[in-house]
Design an enzyme around this catalytic site. Structure first.
Site, short mmCIF file in Angstrom:
data_model
loop_
_atom_site.label_atom_id
_atom_site.label_comp_id
_atom_site.label_asym_id
_atom_site.label_seq_id
_atom_site.Cartn_x
_atom_site.Cartn_y
_atom_site.Cartn_z
N CYS A 1 0.90 44.79 12.89
CA CYS A 1 -0.49 44.52 12.87
C CYS A 1 -0.48 43.12 13.32
O CYS A 1 -1.57 42.77 14.24
CB CYS A 1 -1.06 44.28 11.27
SG CYS A 1 -1.22 46.22 10.68
N CYS B 1 1.91 43.10 8.24
CA CYS B 1 2.83 43.63 8.96
C CYS B 1 3.17 43.38 10.21
O CYS B 1 2.06 42.85 10.92
CB CYS B 1 3.43 45.14 8.81
SG CYS B 1 2.37 46.14 10.10
N CYS C 1 -2.19 51.22 9.13
CA CYS C 1 -2.52 50.07 8.25
C CYS C 1 -3.90 49.74 8.11
O CYS C 1 -4.55 49.74 9.08
CB CYS C 1 -1.67 48.65 8.69
SG CYS C 1 0.10 48.71 8.46
N ASN D 1 -5.78 51.30 4.72
CA ASN D 1 -4.66 51.73 5.07
C ASN D 1 -4.91 53.55 4.69
O ASN D 1 -5.47 53.88 3.88
CB ASN D 1 -3.40 51.50 4.49
CG ASN D 1 -3.40 51.52 3.13
OD1 ASN D 1 -4.48 51.26 2.48
ND2 ASN D 1 -2.23 51.51 2.44
N ILE D 2 -4.42 54.22 5.89
CA ILE D 2 -4.53 55.86 5.77
C ILE D 2 -3.19 56.30 5.96
O ILE D 2 -2.49 56.21 7.32
CB ILE D 2 -5.76 56.17 6.92
CG1 ILE D 2 -6.93 55.43 6.55
CG2 ILE D 2 -5.76 57.65 6.70
CD1 ILE D 2 -7.70 55.74 7.82
N GLU D 3 -2.66 56.89 5.06
CA GLU D 3 -1.32 57.36 4.96
C GLU D 3 -1.14 58.79 5.45
O GLU D 3 -2.30 59.51 5.45
CB GLU D 3 -0.69 57.31 3.63
CG GLU D 3 -0.41 55.84 3.46
CD GLU D 3 0.40 55.38 2.21
OE1 GLU D 3 0.49 56.40 1.33
OE2 GLU D 3 0.71 54.17 1.95
N GLU E 1 -5.32 46.62 8.64
CA GLU E 1 -6.00 45.97 9.74
C GLU E 1 -6.10 46.51 10.87
O GLU E 1 -7.10 46.50 11.47
CB GLU E 1 -4.61 44.72 9.91
CG GLU E 1 -4.47 44.05 8.61
CD GLU E 1 -3.38 44.65 7.76
OE1 GLU E 1 -3.12 45.91 7.75
OE2 GLU E 1 -2.27 43.84 7.54
N1 THU Z 1 -0.05 48.34 5.14
C1 THU Z 1 -0.86 47.67 5.27
O1 THU Z 1 -2.22 48.44 5.52
N2 THU Z 1 -1.05 46.62 6.20
C2 THU Z 1 0.00 45.78 6.34
O2 THU Z 1 0.02 44.94 6.91
C3 THU Z 1 1.47 46.38 5.40
C4 THU Z 1 1.26 47.60 4.87
C5 THU Z 1 0.07 49.66 4.25
C6 THU Z 1 0.65 50.85 5.03
C7 THU Z 1 1.28 51.66 3.82
O3 THU Z 1 0.03 52.60 3.84
C8 THU Z 1 1.32 50.77 2.63
O4 THU Z 1 0.61 49.62 3.04
C9 THU Z 1 2.98 50.54 2.17
O5 THU Z 1 3.60 50.26 3.38
#
Ligand code: THU
Length: 126
Positions: free
Chosen positions: A89, A86, A53, A42-44, A55
């Site tokens: 995804c 999520c 996310c 995940n890259i915020e 995935e």
């Molecule tokens: N996140 C994912 O990488 N994959 C998911 O399916 C659920 C959420 C990440 C997004 C965000 O960076 C962190 O988890 C919290 O929501």
């Protein structure tokens, strides 16, 4: 690659996660029909909606490299709960690989396996 190895590849990506806002690292490892694996984390972003996310990072890397023949994906987090994808995804997985197997991994390296119809029933397609 065994299921365990794919889960480990997803766990290895936790190190690469960029998650200063949620502090919730996620790693993913996506396997193609010939065994090629694309990884992601995940890259915020400070503008939260720009976050991607783990995935989708893996899936978009693969699609942009010309691959769509996905067989399995492992999704790993560090919490006690299995890290499930999520809704967004799940929908992206469905777009390219309705038969995808999804391995949801917890912080201990244990995992549960789901099909996409289990995770996204009554799904939308065109
Ligand atoms: N996140 C994912 O990488 N994959 C998911 O399916 C659920 C959420 C990440 C997004 C965000 O960076 C962190 O988890 C919290 O929501």
């Amino acid at each position: 690659m065994t299921e365990k190895e794919l889960c480990q590849a997803a766990m290895d990506m936790l190190e690469r996660s960029y998650c200063p806002y949620s502090r919730f690292p996620v790693g993913a490892a996506l396997e193609c029909s010939d065994g090629t694996v694309f990884t992601g984390c995940n890259i915020e972003n400070a503008a939260y909606g720009a976050t991607v996310c783990a995935e989708r990072t893996a899936i978009f890397k693969a699609v942009s490299e010309g691959r769509r023949d996905f067989v399995r994906i492992a999704v790993a987090g560090r919490s006690a709960d299995y890290c499930v994808p999520c809704g967004t995804c799940r929908q992206v997985m469905l777009e390219f690989a309705p038969g995808l197997e999804v391995l949801c991994v917890n912080g201990a390296g244990d995992y549960e396996k789901y099909t996409l119809p289990q995770l996204l029933p009554h799904s939308f397609t065109l």
